[in-house]
Design a protein around this motif. Structure first.
Motif, PDB file in Angstrom:
ATOM      1  N   PRO A 185       0.811  -1.236   0.000  1.00 46.39           N
ATOM      2  CA  PRO A 185       0.000   0.000   0.000  1.00 46.39           C
ATOM      3  C   PRO A 185       0.839   1.278   0.000  1.00 46.39           C
ATOM      4  O   PRO A 185       0.381   2.317  -0.482  1.00 46.39           O
ATOM      5  CB  PRO A 185      -0.823  -0.125   1.284  1.00 46.39           C
ATOM      6  CG  PRO A 185      -0.040  -1.053   2.157  1.00 46.39           C
ATOM      7  CD  PRO A 185       0.604  -2.024   1.229  1.00 46.39           C
ATOM      8  N   ASP A 186       2.068   1.226   0.526  1.00 43.07           N
ATOM      9  CA  ASP A 186       2.900   2.421   0.595  1.00 43.07           C
ATOM     10  C   ASP A 186       3.366   2.900  -0.773  1.00 43.07           C
ATOM     11  O   ASP A 186       3.827   4.037  -0.914  1.00 43.07           O
ATOM     12  CB  ASP A 186       4.134   2.162   1.479  1.00 43.07           C
ATOM     13  CG  ASP A 186       3.769   1.940   2.933  1.00 43.07           C
ATOM     14  OD1 ASP A 186       2.666   2.354   3.337  1.00 43.07           O
ATOM     15  OD2 ASP A 186       4.572   1.340   3.672  1.00 43.07           O
ATOM     16  N   TRP A 187       3.261   2.049  -1.789  1.00 46.26           N
ATOM     17  CA  TRP A 187       3.727   2.421  -3.118  1.00 46.26           C
ATOM     18  C   TRP A 187       2.664   3.156  -3.922  1.00 46.26           C
ATOM     19  O   TRP A 187       2.990   3.794  -4.931  1.00 46.26           O
ATOM     20  CB  TRP A 187       4.174   1.182  -3.893  1.00 46.26           C
ATOM     21  CG  TRP A 187       5.508   0.660  -3.452  1.00 46.26           C
ATOM     22  CD1 TRP A 187       5.759  -0.178  -2.417  1.00 46.26           C
ATOM     23  CD2 TRP A 187       6.776   0.984  -4.022  1.00 46.26           C
ATOM     24  NE1 TRP A 187       7.109  -0.413  -2.300  1.00 46.26           N
ATOM     25  CE2 TRP A 187       7.760   0.281  -3.284  1.00 46.26           C
ATOM     26  CE3 TRP A 187       7.177   1.787  -5.092  1.00 46.26           C
ATOM     27  CZ2 TRP A 187       9.115   0.370  -3.582  1.00 46.26           C
ATOM     28  CZ3 TRP A 187       8.530   1.869  -5.398  1.00 46.26           C
ATOM     29  CH2 TRP A 187       9.482   1.166  -4.649  1.00 46.26           C
ATOM     30  N   LYS A 188       1.427   3.069  -3.490  1.00 50.09           N
ATOM     31  CA  LYS A 188       0.349   3.665  -4.279  1.00 50.09           C
ATOM     32  C   LYS A 188       0.558   5.172  -4.434  1.00 50.09           C
ATOM     33  O   LYS A 188       0.693   5.901  -3.456  1.00 50.09           O
ATOM     34  CB  LYS A 188      -1.007   3.393  -3.628  1.00 50.09           C
ATOM     35  CG  LYS A 188      -2.197   3.871  -4.472  1.00 50.09           C
ATOM     36  CD  LYS A 188      -3.512   3.430  -3.871  1.00 50.09           C
ATOM     37  CE  LYS A 188      -4.693   3.940  -4.693  1.00 50.09           C
ATOM     38  NZ  LYS A 188      -4.675   3.438  -6.073  1.00 50.09           N
ATOM     39  N   GLY A 189       0.582   5.616  -5.691  1.00 48.30           N
ATOM     40  CA  GLY A 189       0.724   7.036  -5.968  1.00 48.30           C
ATOM     41  C   GLY A 189       2.133   7.574  -5.939  1.00 48.30           C
ATOM     42  O   GLY A 189       2.360   8.751  -6.262  1.00 48.30           O
ATOM     43  N   LYS A 190       3.126   6.761  -5.549  1.00 46.98           N
ATOM     44  CA  LYS A 190       4.514   7.219  -5.565  1.00 46.98           C
ATOM     45  C   LYS A 190       4.958   7.439  -7.018  1.00 46.98           C
ATOM     46  O   LYS A 190       4.651   6.632  -7.900  1.00 46.98           O
ATOM     47  CB  LYS A 190       5.440   6.206  -4.897  1.00 46.98           C
ATOM     48  CG  LYS A 190       5.244   6.060  -3.392  1.00 46.98           C
ATOM     49  CD  LYS A 190       5.713   7.300  -2.644  1.00 46.98           C
ATOM     50  CE  LYS A 190       5.635   7.085  -1.132  1.00 46.98           C
ATOM     51  NZ  LYS A 190       6.016   8.311  -0.396  1.00 46.98           N
ATOM     52  N   ASN A 191       5.688   8.504  -7.247  1.00 49.91           N
ATOM     53  CA  ASN A 191       6.224   8.789  -8.573  1.00 49.91           C
ATOM     54  C   ASN A 191       7.611   8.173  -8.712  1.00 49.91           C
ATOM     55  O   ASN A 191       8.540   8.568  -7.984  1.00 49.91           O
ATOM     56  CB  ASN A 191       6.292  10.302  -8.808  1.00 49.91           C
ATOM     57  CG  ASN A 191       4.929  10.895  -9.094  1.00 49.91           C
ATOM     58  OD1 ASN A 191       4.274  10.538 -10.058  1.00 49.91           O
ATOM     59  ND2 ASN A 191       4.486  11.808  -8.231  1.00 49.91           N
ATOM     60  N   GLU A 224       7.765  -3.788 -12.240  1.00 50.55           N
ATOM     61  CA  GLU A 224       7.485  -4.160 -10.850  1.00 50.55           C
ATOM     62  C   GLU A 224       6.971  -2.972 -10.055  1.00 50.55           C
ATOM     63  O   GLU A 224       6.054  -3.109  -9.240  1.00 50.55           O
ATOM     64  CB  GLU A 224       8.750  -4.723 -10.198  1.00 50.55           C
ATOM     65  CG  GLU A 224       8.624  -5.057  -8.718  1.00 50.55           C
ATOM     66  CD  GLU A 224       7.580  -6.123  -8.408  1.00 50.55           C
ATOM     67  OE1 GLU A 224       7.118  -6.177  -7.248  1.00 50.55           O
ATOM     68  OE2 GLU A 224       7.218  -6.908  -9.314  1.00 50.55           O
ATOM     69  N   ALA A 225       7.523  -1.791 -10.293  1.00 49.67           N
ATOM     70  CA  ALA A 225       7.047  -0.593  -9.588  1.00 49.67           C
ATOM     71  C   ALA A 225       5.596  -0.299  -9.947  1.00 49.67           C
ATOM     72  O   ALA A 225       4.790   0.080  -9.086  1.00 49.67           O
ATOM     73  CB  ALA A 225       7.933   0.606  -9.921  1.00 49.67           C
ATOM     74  N   ALA A 226       5.239  -0.483 -11.213  1.00 50.59           N
ATOM     75  CA  ALA A 226       3.847  -0.272 -11.632  1.00 50.59           C
ATOM     76  C   ALA A 226       2.932  -1.303 -10.994  1.00 50.59           C
ATOM     77  O   ALA A 226       1.801  -0.983 -10.599  1.00 50.59           O
ATOM     78  CB  ALA A 226       3.743  -0.344 -13.156  1.00 50.59           C
ATOM     79  N   ARG A 227       3.379  -2.539 -10.882  1.00 43.85           N
ATOM     80  CA  ARG A 227       2.586  -3.590 -10.243  1.00 43.85           C
ATOM     81  C   ARG A 227       2.278  -3.219  -8.791  1.00 43.85           C
ATOM     82  O   ARG A 227       1.221  -3.573  -8.268  1.00 43.85           O
ATOM     83  CB  ARG A 227       3.321  -4.930 -10.273  1.00 43.85           C
ATOM     84  CG  ARG A 227       3.357  -5.612 -11.619  1.00 43.85           C
ATOM     85  CD  ARG A 227       4.125  -6.931 -11.557  1.00 43.85           C
ATOM     86  NE  ARG A 227       3.479  -7.893 -10.683  1.00 43.85           N
ATOM     87  CZ  ARG A 227       4.011  -8.365  -9.554  1.00 43.85           C
ATOM     88  NH1 ARG A 227       5.187  -7.961  -9.137  1.00 43.85           N
ATOM     89  NH2 ARG A 227       3.349  -9.240  -8.820  1.00 43.85           N
ATOM     90  N   ARG A 228       3.184  -2.515  -8.163  1.00 45.50           N
ATOM     91  CA  ARG A 228       2.992  -2.141  -6.761  1.00 45.50           C
ATOM     92  C   ARG A 228       2.098  -0.918  -6.594  1.00 45.50           C
ATOM     93  O   ARG A 228       1.806  -0.526  -5.475  1.00 45.50           O
ATOM     94  CB  ARG A 228       4.357  -1.887  -6.106  1.00 45.50           C
ATOM     95  CG  ARG A 228       5.231  -3.133  -6.070  1.00 45.50           C
ATOM     96  CD  ARG A 228       6.540  -2.907  -5.343  1.00 45.50           C
ATOM     97  NE  ARG A 228       7.340  -4.136  -5.345  1.00 45.50           N
ATOM     98  CZ  ARG A 228       8.273  -4.433  -4.461  1.00 45.50           C
ATOM     99  NH1 ARG A 228       8.548  -3.582  -3.482  1.00 45.50           N
ATOM    100  NH2 ARG A 228       8.948  -5.567  -4.535  1.00 45.50           N
ATOM    101  N   GLY A 229       1.695  -0.304  -7.701  1.00 45.76           N
ATOM    102  CA  GLY A 229       0.771   0.820  -7.619  1.00 45.76           C
ATOM    103  C   GLY A 229       1.407   2.170  -7.816  1.00 45.76           C
ATOM    104  O   GLY A 229       0.724   3.197  -7.678  1.00 45.76           O
TER     105      GLY A 229
END
Length: 404
Positions: A185-191, A224-229
């Protein structure tokens, strides 16, 4: 990640039912537990026995076929699911569910479901564009349903256009990403800004200087970063690799173009992973016409390109900055110098001469170098697995940065 995750696949009556069979197989192969609900119309295209064999679970069709008297089947199966996927989703079933109609086991179960629902439409191009269908899809979106948009191409009816159910491989990735994002959940919206591949520095219209980088490592990190949100931008030098799903890919050729693309996006980035193998030098003079060969020796004067990573380190504010160090000797030593000199948060160091760890391979063996920590050497892994480990470490660095 997928172990024990339960997918309820609702199959409705369209020619794309054959894709639903392939989807069932691929979900099972990926470690999901799959149960299938079918409409009677769907069974006209592919038999329930096919889905039973592929899922290794009973197939549900009849609301009134209650095999276990201690349970109400459509309620039990609705409660069982971690996620529900309607594929193919016909205009008929979309309309029914949007308007609360429950006249068979699929629609009755869908009204009882509390798990997230993903919808993969499949229909004629004109049906897909019909105002009633559009309205019904908007209604389902307002309910929180997740749509996996259909592709464009040749349809079974003979038309060409949008309406073809998305390929099973893509749907599996969407389902996998759904569970991955719940786990991170911490990755959601991270650039996240990633660079990948080589650059090419022109000599003349035919020739250029470049290197052996394939871009595989950077593309795996972006995917992988996109998969994490995360919201991911991939700045890629020349590469034959396809753009990862859900990633904005910016194609560049030269080191100067990569410099401009990265620096313009840097202020908004939370994490930068610079895995591109950027040319250190370029020809000082280029030629508009092909240079003809002769019997004489040829020399080309070179000049330095801008050091992108060094520039990022100097401008760093809130960003977590990760670089790569591909070395042929004293790998850790040179990586530690790079970490300090360029103001990085982490360096991913690897030997380009060690088997399975060089350019163009599908595997990599890296050592993670961080300030005030002992080097962490990972075993030889597939590059998608390396990407997971790199982002796990980078995620911890972002959390530490967020707390300061």
């Amino acid at each position: 990640m997928n172990e024990k995750k339960k997918v309820l696949l609702c199959v409705t009556g369209g020619i794309a039912v054959f894709k639903a069979a392939a989807l069932t197989s691929k979900l099972s192969q990926h470690g999901f537990d799959v149960k299938v609900l079918m409409t009677k119309s769907a069974a006209e295209f592919v038999t329930p026995l096919t889905f039973q064999a592929l899922s290794r679970n009973p197939v549900y069709m009849d609301t009134f076929n209650e095999k276990d008297p201690s349970k109400i089947a459509h309620i039990d199966i609705a409660d069982w699911a971690d996620v529900v996927v309607i594929a193919p989703a016909t205009a008929n079933v979309i309309g029914k569910v949007a308007n609360g109609i429950a006249d068979d086991m699929v629609t009755t179960t869908l009204l009882a479901v509390t798990a997230p629902v993903m919808v993969a439409p499949a229909m004629n191009v004109h049906m897909y564009a019909h105002p009633a269908v559009t309205k019904n899809m908007d209604t389902l979106r307002s309910f929180g349903y997740i749509f996996i948009e259909p592709g464009e191409g040749f349809l079974a009816c003979g038309y060409e256009g949008k309406g073809r159910m998305e390929e099973p491989e893509v749907i599996v990735k969407e389902i996998d990403a759904f569970f991955t994002q719940k786990a991170y959940p911490d990755w959601k919206g991270k650039n996240v800004l990633v660079t990948a591949g080589p650059t090419q520095e022109t000599i003349d219209p035919v020739r250029f200087f470049s290197n052996r980088s394939s871009g595989k490592m950077g593309y795996a990190i972006a995917e992988e970063a996109a998969r994490r949100g995360a919201v991911v931008t991939l700045v890629s030098g020349p590469s034959s690799l396809l753009s990862p799903a859900g990633v904005e890919t910016v194609r560049v050729t030269t080191a100067a173009e990569m410099y401009d693309a990265v620096l313009s996006r840097y202020p908004d980035a939370d994490l930068v992973v610079k895995s591109a193998a950027v040319a250190d030098y370029r020809p000082k003079e280029t030629f508009d016409q092909k240079v003809k060969k002769s019997n004489d020796a040829m020399s080309i004067e070179m000049e330095r390109t801008k050091d992108i990573l060094n520039e990022l380190g100097e401008r760093k504010e809130h960003q977590v900055l990760v670089g790569f160090a591909a070395e042929s000797e004293q790998v850790v030593h040179y990586a530690e110098k790079k970490l300090e000199k360029k103001n990085l948060d982490m360096v991913c160091a690897n030997s380009i001469v060690e088997p399975g760890s060089g350019f163009q391979s599908d595997t990599n063996k890296i050592t993670l170098i961080r300030l005030k920590e002992e080097p962490e050497t990972l075993p030889l892994l597939k590059k998608n697995e390396v990407a997971e480990r790199i982002l796990d470490a980078a995620g911890k660095l972002m959390k530490m940065r967020d707390r300061t």
